[in-house]
Write a protein that holds these residues in place. Structure first.
Motif, mmCIF file in Angstrom:
data_model
loop_
_atom_site.group_PDB
_atom_site.id
_atom_site.type_symbol
_atom_site.label_atom_id
_atom_site.label_comp_id
_atom_site.label_asym_id
_atom_site.label_seq_id
_atom_site.Cartn_x
_atom_site.Cartn_y
_atom_site.Cartn_z
ATOM 1 N N UNK A 468 -18.621 -12.327 -0.272
ATOM 2 C CA UNK A 468 -18.589 -11.356 0.815
ATOM 3 C C UNK A 468 -17.210 -10.699 0.772
ATOM 4 N N UNK A 469 -17.166 -9.388 0.531
ATOM 5 C CA UNK A 469 -15.897 -8.676 0.383
ATOM 6 C C UNK A 469 -15.737 -7.650 1.486
ATOM 7 N N UNK A 470 -14.710 -7.841 2.297
ATOM 8 C CA UNK A 470 -14.318 -6.847 3.301
ATOM 9 C C UNK A 470 -13.117 -6.070 2.746
ATOM 10 N N UNK A 471 -13.179 -4.746 2.833
ATOM 11 C CA UNK A 471 -12.079 -3.932 2.307
ATOM 12 C C UNK A 471 -11.751 -2.797 3.271
ATOM 13 N N UNK A 472 -10.473 -2.474 3.339
ATOM 14 C CA UNK A 472 -9.994 -1.349 4.153
ATOM 15 C C UNK A 472 -9.115 -0.478 3.252
ATOM 16 N N UNK A 473 -9.582 0.730 2.991
ATOM 17 C CA UNK A 473 -8.818 1.675 2.172
ATOM 18 C C UNK A 473 -8.031 2.591 3.103
ATOM 19 N N UNK A 474 -6.743 2.792 2.797
ATOM 20 C CA UNK A 474 -5.876 3.546 3.704
ATOM 21 C C UNK A 474 -4.900 4.410 2.910
ATOM 22 N N UNK A 475 -4.299 5.362 3.616
ATOM 23 C CA UNK A 475 -3.288 6.241 3.027
ATOM 24 C C UNK A 475 -1.896 5.667 3.307
ATOM 25 N N UNK A 494 1.357 13.383 -8.596
ATOM 26 C CA UNK A 494 2.695 13.515 -8.029
ATOM 27 C C UNK A 494 2.707 13.448 -6.510
ATOM 28 N N UNK A 495 1.517 13.349 -5.884
ATOM 29 C CA UNK A 495 1.439 13.349 -4.424
ATOM 30 C C UNK A 495 2.240 12.190 -3.847
ATOM 31 N N UNK A 496 2.888 12.404 -2.703
ATOM 32 C CA UNK A 496 3.634 11.327 -2.061
ATOM 33 C C UNK A 496 2.793 10.581 -1.027
ATOM 34 N N UNK A 497 1.601 11.076 -0.705
ATOM 35 C CA UNK A 497 0.653 10.352 0.144
ATOM 36 C C UNK A 497 -0.464 9.854 -0.760
ATOM 37 N N UNK A 498 -0.613 8.529 -0.896
ATOM 38 C CA UNK A 498 -1.536 7.935 -1.848
ATOM 39 C C UNK A 498 -2.443 6.928 -1.146
ATOM 40 N N UNK A 499 -3.377 6.371 -1.924
ATOM 41 C CA UNK A 499 -4.356 5.441 -1.368
ATOM 42 C C UNK A 499 -4.108 4.021 -1.866
ATOM 43 N N UNK A 500 -4.355 3.063 -0.984
ATOM 44 C CA UNK A 500 -4.307 1.647 -1.330
ATOM 45 C C UNK A 500 -5.389 0.946 -0.517
ATOM 46 N N UNK A 501 -5.712 -0.284 -0.917
ATOM 47 C CA UNK A 501 -6.775 -1.035 -0.245
ATOM 48 C C UNK A 501 -6.322 -2.469 -0.004
ATOM 49 N N UNK A 502 -6.581 -2.969 1.206
ATOM 50 C CA UNK A 502 -6.522 -4.397 1.493
ATOM 51 C C UNK A 502 -7.942 -4.918 1.331
ATOM 52 N N UNK A 503 -8.138 -5.860 0.419
ATOM 53 C CA UNK A 503 -9.483 -6.374 0.144
ATOM 54 C C UNK A 503 -9.486 -7.890 0.281
ATOM 55 N N UNK A 504 -10.451 -8.398 1.048
ATOM 56 C CA UNK A 504 -10.585 -9.840 1.272
ATOM 57 C C UNK A 504 -11.973 -10.289 0.850
ATOM 58 N N UNK A 700 1.479 3.144 7.013
ATOM 59 C CA UNK A 700 0.024 3.299 7.015
ATOM 60 C C UNK A 700 -0.303 4.573 7.769
ATOM 61 N N UNK A 701 -0.788 5.579 7.032
ATOM 62 C CA UNK A 701 -1.015 6.906 7.609
ATOM 63 C C UNK A 701 -2.423 7.084 8.163
ATOM 64 N N UNK A 702 -3.314 6.157 7.898
ATOM 65 C CA UNK A 702 -4.668 6.274 8.431
ATOM 66 C C UNK A 702 -5.668 5.604 7.514
ATOM 67 N N UNK A 703 -6.758 5.122 8.108
ATOM 68 C CA UNK A 703 -7.821 4.462 7.349
ATOM 69 C C UNK A 703 -8.750 5.516 6.758
#
Length: 724
Positions: A468-475, A494-504, A700-703
């Motif tokens: 069971x994988x819960x994930x939250x992708x955010x900027x 080159x963008x300075x606002x990028x995406x990352x994910x916390x995944x459990x 964290x700029x937003x989900x």
């Protein structure tokens, strides 16, 4: 019995440095503000009586604007106008040559691009640096205090009246004709005429809008407007809340040199001469020039200078135009001075001692020297005449220039360099990654070689392995995250606002754990590439840390894959597929909480269901290439040699293929999710406090999206390989 308590008053408190800044222009004031906020005693020595900047307008691109915001100055509050587009007209006809909507590109950058009146920026910086409000002790401004000479070794300045002032650091921010610069060996450089000069003036926007000949040029608000001919150009852009338009008319120096008696910014220009220089431009453009107020028309030479051998000597550093004067063709002169000032403050935090200053200035130079000169080179190319570009075989690529200029955070970059320096000096530190403790049985041992293969296979059939994988992708901020990346890795965009994910992920029924299970939670950084020695690139997602709540998978993952695993307790409280709350902790100290709610099942994706014809792409950066898997970095420390490794290399775990016989996964999605990360000290998290502090500082700029995916069949990442 003796009192064992510690008397805090007996602990020596860090002492502020005494900083002497020569010059109260934009560079000097931002340096004063940044160093004031670090807690130092700042003294500014300005040769003029009012220390008043009287120039026209200035660009605050994302790289500079973000630093000002960090220091507490919002460009909007001083009349800044966001640059939302660039338009170029053909000078001889007034027809549109091209138009670029920078507002769409602006989403790439962490901070907006603002256009502000130079005097308004100067006044705001002066108030923030010298005012009673704000962090730290107010900087003291000494006006009518011209500096005659600098003793870099003894950190002393001598004023024209013969008096001397002693400090711990001297900063030369005294402009293109700097006296401080001459105290650096090889720094006796003299600025020279670049071959171009510029008229500059301001016009009220309503003056242009009320004239039918010129109204067309200001219909679009927030636009940088250009008319570029073979060897001359006119640039226009707004400031002062869109009520004023700033003009810069660049032309060959020989055509206006009779008007220039000095090398300052305040030479009065001849309107008749300006009109003569631009007589080949269309009537509508000349109509703009006709509106210039000759009493306020200024003309100045665009000065260039040979490259300084160094920006530093002993306890002296020069910044801004004193170190690297800029031509105006990319609007980065002020921005680079701002970067200089903030970077200097970053290497001199409170606690820096006078004995530390020389080596800290070396870090400052390492962070600034190459970047400032590279942008200088870009700027010179951008200002070349058409014939000169052709003769030298040069090509303009403004997207490349913009990406390099805008996509940098001098504070993040320099702070990281300082931390690396401090760690390299501390011989008590052991540089360790979550790495192997030795070979051991684990999940990637082939079943056919297992001593109890029959029983293990039967166990797998009886109790299917599930996840069971819960994930939250955010900027988040690229300039913050990129400091985690080892050499060879970089963001693709080159963008300075990028995406990352916390995944459990919670795993159950694991045969190699006697049908038991465990959970793991990691940070996944998207849009990363690795450049191999042959120049080719591999694209993927980077995993800097993976927390797990069981020793066996941590050890096997470290040893067999080189994965960056750490122990933590992971508590997943579910709510019947509608949501969950995940707590990340260590021995009762929680340092991360993640929630998802209102999950709704998504329809299954059939093979080819979402396939479509390729979309025709317009101008702009290309889409990122498909990711090939997950990167991580293996590091094995050398025993008895702190700071050295026995081996280190990057690893790629390719995207796993579907497990044979597994049923299609069920996916649930929501937009309602949250991430909360807390920094804890070494007493609460003795082995994890450095990680918790870094995670808590991550913006964290937003989900973007949040999901739950339920699957049967678990991959073991046995396809992971070192990249080269």
């Amino acid at each position: 019995m003796a009192d064992s308590s510690v008397d805090s008053s007996a602990i020596e408190q860090p002492k502020p440095l005494r900083i002497l800044i020569i010059g109260a222009g934009i560079g000097g004031l931002i340096t004063a503000l940044a160093l004031r906020q670090q807690g130092h005693d700042v003294q500014i020595f300005e040769s003029s009586k009012l220390a008043q900047e009287t120039g026209a307008a200035i660009h605050l691109a994302s790289n500079a604007n973000g630093l000002l915001r960090r220091m507490g100055l919002d460009a909007e509050a001083i009349g800044g106008v966001e640059c939302v587009g660039v338009i170029e007209y053909i000078p001889q006809t007034g027809a549109v040559k091209y138009q670029v909507d920078t507002a769409k590109m602006g989403k790439m950058w962490q901070h907006p691009w603002h256009l502000v009146h130079r005097a308004h920026l100067h006044t705001a910086l002066k108030e923030l640096a010298t005012g009673s409000e704000g962090k730290g002790q107010a900087a003291k401004l000494h006006v009518a205090s011209r500096v005659q000479s600098v003793d870099a070794k003894n950190c002393t300045i001598t004023l024209e009246d013969g008096s001397t002032v002693q400090g711990d650091v001297v900063v030369g921010a005294d402009g293109v004709h700097s006296r401080a610069r001459t105290s650096i060996p090889g720094g006796d450089k003299h600025p020279f005429d670049s071959g171009k000069s510029a008229f500059r003036f301001l016009l009220p926007t309503d003056v242009l809008s009320s004239d039918p000949q010129t109204a067309e040029f200001i219909k679009k608000t927030g636009y940088l407007t250009m008319w570029i001919a073979e060897d001359r150009r006119l640039i226009m852009y707004p400031c002062v809340n869109n009520t004023m338009m700033n003009f810069v008319a660049i032309h060959p120096s020989k055509e206006s040199e009779a008007d220039i008696t000095g090398a300052g910014w305040q030479e009065t220009g001849s309107k008749a001469r300006m009109l003569e220089i631009y007589k080949s431009f269309a009537p509508s453009i000349r109509a703009i020039l006709e509106k210039a107020d000759e009493s306020k028309l200024k003309v100045w030479q665009l000065l260039d200078m040979e490259q300084m051998p160094s920006f530093i000597h002993e306890k002296l550093a020069v910044i801004g135009d004193a170190a690297h004067p800029f031509l105006p063709h990319q609007g980065q002169g002020g921005g680079q001075a701002i970067e200089d000032g903030v970077a200097l403050a970053a290497v001199l935090p409170m606690g820096t001692t006078p004995a530390d200053v020389k080596e800290r200035l070396q870090i400052f130079e390492e962070c600034r020297y190459e970047r400032a000169h590279k942008i200088q080179s870009f700027t010179r190319t951008a200002g070349m005449d058409t014939a000169e570009l052709a003769a030298k075989g040069e090509k303009l690529d403004m997207m490349v220039y913009m990406a390099y200029n805008f996509g940098h955070d001098a504070w993040d970059y320099t702070t990281n360099a300082l931390q690396k320096h401090l760690k390299s000096k501390d011989k008590s530190l052991r540089f360790r990654s979550p790495i192997e403790f030795g070979a051991a049985p684990g999940p990637r041992r082939p079943l056919c070689f297992h001593p109890n293969a029959t029983e293990l296979n039967a166990l797998r059939q009886k109790t299917p392995e599930t996840s069971r994988t819960y994930s939250i992708k955010f900027r988040t901020s690229r300039t913050y995250l990129q400091n985690l990346l080892p050499a060879g890795f970089a963001f693709t965009s080159p963008a300075t606002a990028v995406s990352a994910t916390i995944s459990c992920t919670t795993l159950d029924g694991m045969a190699w754990l006697a049908s038991g299970g465990y959970s793991h939670l990691g940070l996944y950084i998207h849009g990363i590439n690795y450049t191999k020695r042959d120049g080719s690139k591999v694209f993927g997602t980077y995993l800097p840390v993976l927390f797990e709540n069981l020793a066996d998978p941590i050890i096997t993952g470290r040893d067999e894959l080189g994965m960056p695993k750490l122990f933590a307790d992971i508590d997943v409280k579910e709510n019947a597929d509608k949501g969950c709350e995940i707590a990340l902790s260590w021995r009762g100290t929680t340092f991360g909480t993640f929630t998802l709610s209102d999950l709704n099942e998504e329809p299954p994706v059939m093979n080819g269901e979402h396939s479509a014809a390729p979309v025709q792409r317009g101008p702009g950066p290309p889409p990122p290439p498909p990711e090939q898997g997950t990167f991580f970095y293996r590091y094995v420390p050398a025993v008895g040699e702190p700071g050295k490794s026995d081996v280190e290399y990057p690893v790629l775990a390719p995207k796993p293929e579907a497990v044979a016989g597994a049923t299609p996964p069920k996916s649930f999605a929501t937009k309602t999710a949250s991430i909360s990360l807390q920094a804890e000290d070494w007493q609460a998290l003795p082995t994890l406090h450095h990680v918790s502090e870094w995670l808590a500082g991550m913006p964290i700029y937003g989900v973007e999206e949040a999901k739950l995916v339920r699957s049967t069949g678990v991959t073991d990442l046995s396809g992971a390989r070192r990249i080269e």
